[in-house]
Scaffold this active site. Structure first.
Site, PDB file in Angstrom:
ATOM      1  N   ASP A  64       0.816  -1.221   0.000  1.00 22.64           N
ATOM      2  CA  ASP A  64       0.000   0.000   0.000  1.00 22.64           C
ATOM      3  C   ASP A  64       0.846   1.265   0.000  1.00 22.64           C
ATOM      4  OD1 ASP A  64       0.939  -0.390   2.563  1.00 22.64           O
ATOM      5  OD2 ASP A  64      -1.011  -0.706   3.465  1.00 22.64           O
ATOM      6  N   ASN A  74      -7.396  -2.461  14.351  1.00 22.81           N
ATOM      7  CA  ASN A  74      -8.804  -2.770  14.052  1.00 22.81           C
ATOM      8  C   ASN A  74      -8.939  -3.990  13.124  1.00 22.81           C
ATOM      9  OD1 ASN A  74      -7.941  -1.795  11.609  1.00 22.81           O
ATOM     10  ND2 ASN A  74      -9.390  -0.085  11.494  1.00 22.81           N
ATOM     11  N   HIS A 105      -7.237  -4.456  10.245  1.00 16.44           N
ATOM     12  CA  HIS A 105      -6.984  -4.241   8.812  1.00 16.44           C
ATOM     13  C   HIS A 105      -5.691  -4.938   8.379  1.00 16.44           C
ATOM     14  CE1 HIS A 105      -4.802  -0.161   9.695  1.00 16.44           C
ATOM     15  NE2 HIS A 105      -3.873  -1.015   9.311  1.00 16.44           N
ATOM     16  N   GLU A 119      -9.738  -1.859   5.288  1.00 21.39           N
ATOM     17  CA  GLU A 119     -10.338  -1.508   6.568  1.00 21.39           C
ATOM     18  C   GLU A 119     -11.628  -2.296   6.811  1.00 21.39           C
ATOM     19  OE1 GLU A 119      -8.717   0.254   8.625  1.00 21.39           O
ATOM     20  OE2 GLU A 119      -8.223   2.271   7.930  1.00 21.39           O
TER      21      GLU A 119
HETATM   22  C1  GLP Z   1      -0.523   0.416   8.641  1.00 18.62           C
HETATM   23  C2  GLP Z   1      -0.265  -0.360   7.320  1.00 18.62           C
HETATM   24  C3  GLP Z   1      -0.394  -1.843   7.510  1.00 18.62           C
HETATM   25  C4  GLP Z   1       0.260  -2.231   8.814  1.00 18.62           C
HETATM   26  C5  GLP Z   1      -0.537  -1.695   9.959  1.00 18.62           C
HETATM   27  C6  GLP Z   1       0.072  -1.901  11.318  1.00 18.62           C
HETATM   28  O1  GLP Z   1      -1.481   1.370   8.563  1.00 18.62           O
HETATM   29  N1  GLP Z   1      -1.071   0.035   6.225  1.00 18.62           N
HETATM   30  O2  GLP Z   1       0.192  -2.519   6.399  1.00 18.62           O
HETATM   31  O3  GLP Z   1       0.318  -3.623   8.943  1.00 18.62           O
HETATM   32  O4  GLP Z   1      -0.936  -0.357   9.753  1.00 18.62           O
HETATM   33  O5  GLP Z   1       1.089  -0.977  11.596  1.00 18.62           O
HETATM   34  P1  GLP Z   1       2.124  -1.187  12.754  1.00 18.62           P
HETATM   35  O6  GLP Z   1       3.004  -2.297  12.343  1.00 18.62           O
HETATM   36  O7  GLP Z   1       2.879   0.119  12.835  1.00 18.62           O
HETATM   37  O8  GLP Z   1       1.354  -1.489  13.987  1.00 18.62           O
END
Ligand code: GLP
Length: 241
Positions: A67, A136, A138, A143
């Site tokens: 992404d 959440n 995702h 989402e």
């Molecule tokens: C982000 C990314 C995800 C990631 C998630 C968790 O927004 N789009 O690909 O897995 O949130 O992030 P973190 O590893 O900082 O908790």
């Protein structure tokens, strides 16, 4: 879903990196699906160490990232392209031309999303996908919603994701409210998937994921029907401690 519980972040990162190393060593021209967020930073550090020592060679590897924020330029230090260059691509012997991150500046995002999916297919599909998980539920930026999308698409971010990601920005208003993300289909077509979860902030969602059913309210729950998924989590993110 196979689950590996690790004592701490370093062990989780090393376990994940070893799986990536095995993948690349068994198929040097493999296609890796890569994730951003704070969770895989340690895994990427392990991979760069392994690469330095000559234990793994990325010269023939192609990568596709999950992404990118939208709109955002690749030079912006909050962009996921910048993150990948900083945390991995500049530290290993991957050919930068073979690294792909969705275009956060596309004038026609719909066309760019279609082309992104076509390039993944043309490359032969993702052999190993690395995932993190949002608080959440995702995955990438898919989402919780009534419906999930199959292919790469432009999406809005939920308030909880904007809040969670605001820690990387000066203020919450600076967090982009949209992103381009691979869809659930693009992720589920990967031959093998590892999903990392670290720390107490992920305990609640990991508990729901493990104990609950499959629901679009927890996009990661669809992974339960994939034939080759390994969740690697730290003990403080795992319910039975
Ligand atoms: C982000 C990314 C995800 C990631 C998630 C968790 O927004 N789009 O690909 O897995 O949130 O992030 P973190 O590893 O900082 O908790």
């Amino acid at each position: 879903m196979k689950i590996i519980v690790c004592e701490n972040y370093d062990e989780m990162s090393l376990k994940g990196a070893e799986i990536v190393k095995e993948q690349v060593n068994s198929k040097p021209d493999c296609i890796l699906g890569l994730a951003t967020g704070s969770t895989p930073v340690g895994l990427y550090a392990c991979l760069s160490e392994m690469n330095k020592k000559g234990d793994v060679d990325f010269s023939k590897v192609t990568s596709f990232n999950l992404d990118e924020y939208y709109p955002i330029s690749p030079e912006n230090d909050q962009s996921y392209r910048y993150f990948m260059n900083e945390n991995l691509f500049s530290k290993i012997n991957i050919d930068i031309e073979k690294t792909h991150v969705p275009n956060g500046m596309a004038e026609d995002p719909e066309k760019a999303c279609k082309e992104y999916d076509e390039s993944i297919l043309a490359a032969g599909g993702i052999d190993l996908q690395i995932l993190g998980i949002g608080q959440n539920g995702h995955i990438a930026f898919n989402e919780p919603d009534d419906e999930l999308y199959e292919g790469t698409h432009l999406t809005g971010l939920t308030e909880s994701t904007i809040k969670a990601n605001s820690r990387f920005f000066e203020k919450e208003e600076d967090v982009p409210t949209k992103a381009v993300t691979m869809g659930i289909g693009s992720i589920m077509r990967a031959k093998k998937i590892i999903i990392l979860a670290n720390g107490p902030a992920k305990l609640d969602i990991v508990t729901k994921l493990i104990n609950g059913g499959i629901t679009t309210n927890i996009p990661a729950s669809i992974l339960k029907v994939h034939p080759d998924v390994t969740m690697i989590c730290t003990r403080d993110a795992y319910p039975e401690n």
